[in-house]
Scaffold this motif. Sequence first.
Motif, short mmCIF file in Angstrom:
data_model
loop_
_atom_site.label_atom_id
_atom_site.label_comp_id
_atom_site.label_asym_id
_atom_site.label_seq_id
_atom_site.Cartn_x
_atom_site.Cartn_y
_atom_site.Cartn_z
N SER A 170 7.33 94.74 104.87
CA SER A 170 8.43 94.18 104.17
C SER A 170 8.46 92.54 104.34
O SER A 170 9.50 91.79 104.35
CB SER A 170 9.82 94.88 104.51
OG SER A 170 9.88 95.97 104.46
N ASN A 171 7.16 91.97 104.37
CA ASN A 171 7.18 90.50 104.32
C ASN A 171 7.24 89.92 102.64
O ASN A 171 6.05 89.63 102.19
CB ASN A 171 5.97 89.97 104.88
CG ASN A 171 5.75 88.36 105.11
OD1 ASN A 171 6.42 87.74 104.71
ND2 ASN A 171 4.96 88.36 106.45
N PHE A 172 8.39 89.86 102.24
CA PHE A 172 8.42 89.63 101.03
C PHE A 172 8.07 88.06 100.51
O PHE A 172 7.56 87.80 99.38
CB PHE A 172 9.97 89.83 100.38
CG PHE A 172 10.24 91.34 100.72
CD1 PHE A 172 9.55 92.41 99.84
CD2 PHE A 172 11.20 91.51 101.57
CE1 PHE A 172 10.10 93.72 100.06
CE2 PHE A 172 11.59 92.89 101.84
CZ PHE A 172 11.05 93.93 100.83
N TRP A 214 10.25 80.54 96.53
CA TRP A 214 10.78 80.21 95.34
C TRP A 214 9.94 79.18 94.71
O TRP A 214 9.37 79.35 93.56
CB TRP A 214 12.17 79.84 95.25
CG TRP A 214 13.17 80.90 95.52
CD1 TRP A 214 14.23 81.05 96.52
CD2 TRP A 214 13.34 82.29 94.79
NE1 TRP A 214 14.93 82.43 96.35
CE2 TRP A 214 14.39 83.00 95.13
CE3 TRP A 214 12.72 82.60 93.38
CZ2 TRP A 214 14.73 83.88 94.35
CZ3 TRP A 214 13.21 83.62 92.72
CH2 TRP A 214 14.21 84.46 93.25
N LYS A 215 9.58 78.27 95.53
CA LYS A 215 8.78 76.87 95.02
C LYS A 215 7.26 77.69 94.51
O LYS A 215 6.71 77.00 93.61
CB LYS A 215 8.65 75.81 95.96
CG LYS A 215 9.89 75.02 96.25
CD LYS A 215 9.71 73.96 96.87
CE LYS A 215 8.68 73.01 96.68
NZ LYS A 215 8.80 71.74 97.73
N GLU A 216 6.75 78.34 95.68
CA GLU A 216 5.21 78.88 95.41
C GLU A 216 5.34 79.72 94.02
O GLU A 216 4.47 79.68 93.28
CB GLU A 216 4.85 79.41 96.51
CG GLU A 216 3.62 79.96 96.53
CD GLU A 216 3.13 80.67 97.78
OE1 GLU A 216 1.88 81.17 97.70
OE2 GLU A 216 3.68 80.71 98.80
N VAL A 217 6.15 80.54 94.14
CA VAL A 217 6.28 81.35 92.86
C VAL A 217 6.48 80.78 91.49
O VAL A 217 5.89 81.06 90.51
CB VAL A 217 7.33 82.62 92.87
CG1 VAL A 217 7.24 83.45 91.74
CG2 VAL A 217 7.16 83.56 94.22
N CYS A 218 7.45 79.74 91.59
CA CYS A 218 7.87 78.99 90.50
C CYS A 218 6.63 78.37 90.06
O CYS A 218 6.39 78.19 88.75
CB CYS A 218 8.99 77.93 90.88
SG CYS A 218 9.59 77.01 89.45
N ALA A 225 6.30 89.45 91.56
CA ALA A 225 6.42 88.30 92.51
C ALA A 225 7.79 87.77 92.49
O ALA A 225 8.36 87.34 93.59
CB ALA A 225 5.34 87.05 92.19
N VAL A 226 8.46 87.36 91.52
CA VAL A 226 9.69 87.07 91.31
C VAL A 226 10.62 87.92 91.98
O VAL A 226 11.60 87.61 92.66
CB VAL A 226 10.32 86.97 89.84
CG1 VAL A 226 11.72 86.63 89.84
CG2 VAL A 226 9.62 85.67 89.06
N ASP A 227 10.61 89.23 91.86
CA ASP A 227 11.49 90.38 92.52
C ASP A 227 11.32 90.14 93.97
O ASP A 227 12.31 90.39 94.94
CB ASP A 227 11.07 91.76 92.13
CG ASP A 227 11.38 91.83 90.57
OD1 ASP A 227 12.35 91.05 90.05
OD2 ASP A 227 10.85 92.77 89.89
N SER A 228 9.86 90.02 94.45
CA SER A 228 9.66 89.77 95.97
C SER A 228 10.38 88.58 96.49
O SER A 228 10.95 88.15 97.58
CB SER A 228 8.38 89.81 96.14
OG SER A 228 7.58 91.04 95.88
N ALA A 229 10.18 87.54 95.78
CA ALA A 229 10.83 86.30 95.93
C ALA A 229 12.38 86.12 96.10
O ALA A 229 13.00 85.72 97.16
CB ALA A 229 10.70 85.15 95.04
#
Length: 639
Positions: free
Chosen positions: A182-184, A213-217, A200-204
């Motif tokens: 669970s290391n989201f 959030w920045k990395e996924v964005c 990825a957005v769901d995990s973030a």
Amino acid sequence: MEYITRLDNYDAPDIANIAIGSELYEEAFAIFKKFDVNTSAIQVLINNISNLDRAYEFAERCNEPGVWSQLAQAQLQQGMVKEAIDSYIKADDPSQYMEVVDVANKNGNFEDLVRYLQMARKKSREAYVETELIFAYAQTNRLAELEEFISGPNTANIQQVGDRCYDAQMYEAAKLLYNNVSNFGRLASTLVHLGEYQAAVDSARKANSTRTWKEVCFSCVDGEEFRLAQMCGLHIVVHADELEDLINYYQDRGYFEELIQLLEAALGLERAHMGMFTELAILYSKYKPQKMREHLELFWSRVNIPKVLRAAEQAHLWAELVFLYDKYEEYDNAIVTMMAHPTDSWKEGMFKDIITKVANIELYYKALQFYLDYKPMLLNDLLTVLTPRMDHTRAVTFFQKVGHLPLVKPYLRSVQTHNNKALNEALNNLLIDEEDYQGLRASIDAFDNFDNIALAQRLEKHELIEFRRISAYLFKGNNRWKQAVELCKRDKLFKDALEYAAESRDTETAEELIAWFLEQKNYECFAGTLYTCYDLLRPDVILELSWRHNILDFAMPFFVNVMREYISKVDKLIESEEQRKEEETTTQQPIVYGEPQLMITSGPQMGVPPQQMPPGMVPGMMPGAAPMPGGYQAPYASM
């Protein structure tokens, strides 16, 4: 060697060791083999003879765990990883698992390492063994076995393995591992690398970390998944210190439209802050200038005005710049901007509203020049606004210098109530130029602060009679009666001449006017002068002039009035004399003595009877005083 095979009754280890010391390795091997000391025998093959092939053949023949372990150790040292692992498995010996794992990882023998670790796990459920087994599964892409393994009970450090897989770019394995623990945050990063942006957005969202959030964005931006990038960006822009990085990332890649959409969507957030409104305004100034004014009108109180001011100036958005200067109370700069860029920024209502608030009064006069250049027909409206703080003398001088005084005539009339000398003279000159004698007369009567004599002298030679008449009026107002009358005589303004002569209260002026009328044989005006200046004229002079010019008929009303006046005066004198005599008669009454008299009215000797007074004395005289001639002695004469 023959003795070794024929003889049996000897101490084999000792003899073998002696042979080894004597470098008789084959003999030593034969002794150990004959007496089934296989572990020592294989050591001779490995350490002394250095023949791993024979050692392998020997281990297969004897098939003892100890032998296999010795062989495995030697093979491992020689870099024969696969053979060593096979030997360890045959020996069922997990004791050297750390060394085996280290060598296998260096040489990339993960398939063999899986077999070894599976064997080792059966013997010992060490966390290290299980951790390395998971990593080996990942390296061999056995994801199904890996998932089954981590789903069951284990003591492995899955987080560590996940990080190792992530660093080794084994994202599928890392995905399973991070999901298990669970290391989201790391899971989101892994999914981004796999191109699974929605996941990825769901995990973030579950991780709820700004860094995540920045990395996924940023990854979604790189993948041009702008809808998902916006979802992530909404969680970033609420942090003021992260906003600049986000904006730069979008801008560096040329995604200006998407960035603007992101910030527009973020304005409605509960945690919206000044930085968001400010940066959106700056973006509008660069990429959508047509929307900037609307944005500023709605949110000017929530932007960093100095920062937006610089952006608007760089973008040459002059109207927006003026709007911001106004809201920031930099009124001087707002006026300067409007005058410098009137096509884009000037609006009449705003200009007049702002200019009344400026601190530098010099801007008033620059504004006058600006209106003369661009909006001359609106100049009087501007002057009406500027009136309370304007130096009217300077304003009049300015308009006289530029030659546009007639343009501001309404302004001059509106401020004439200040009775300013420069104003009055400018307006009077303007009225003279316009030949508006009625307006000039009204101005002169209402406002007297101007050079009367200079104006009168100027009008004295004016080509229009009405202005020369005003000149005479001005001379009269300054007690220059003769000049006034002479001017009226020259222009045959007989009525004015009569009035001015009468107002002068000067007999000489009136008689000169009479004489002039007689010279001109203007007997009607002569008669009018007698009536108007009646109290100034001497009857004897008038009688003489009438007799000499044979116009007694014209003078007769004057003489009748004079006669009547003199008779009235004589009658009044007679009446007054009669009244005086009557009063003297009534006041002469005898003094009655013997009655008490007040000392203040009777004098110091008033109480002495008359018969006791010395001869020649009158009441009030001191006794013993010598009588004055005529029987009167001044009181206290003897003192």
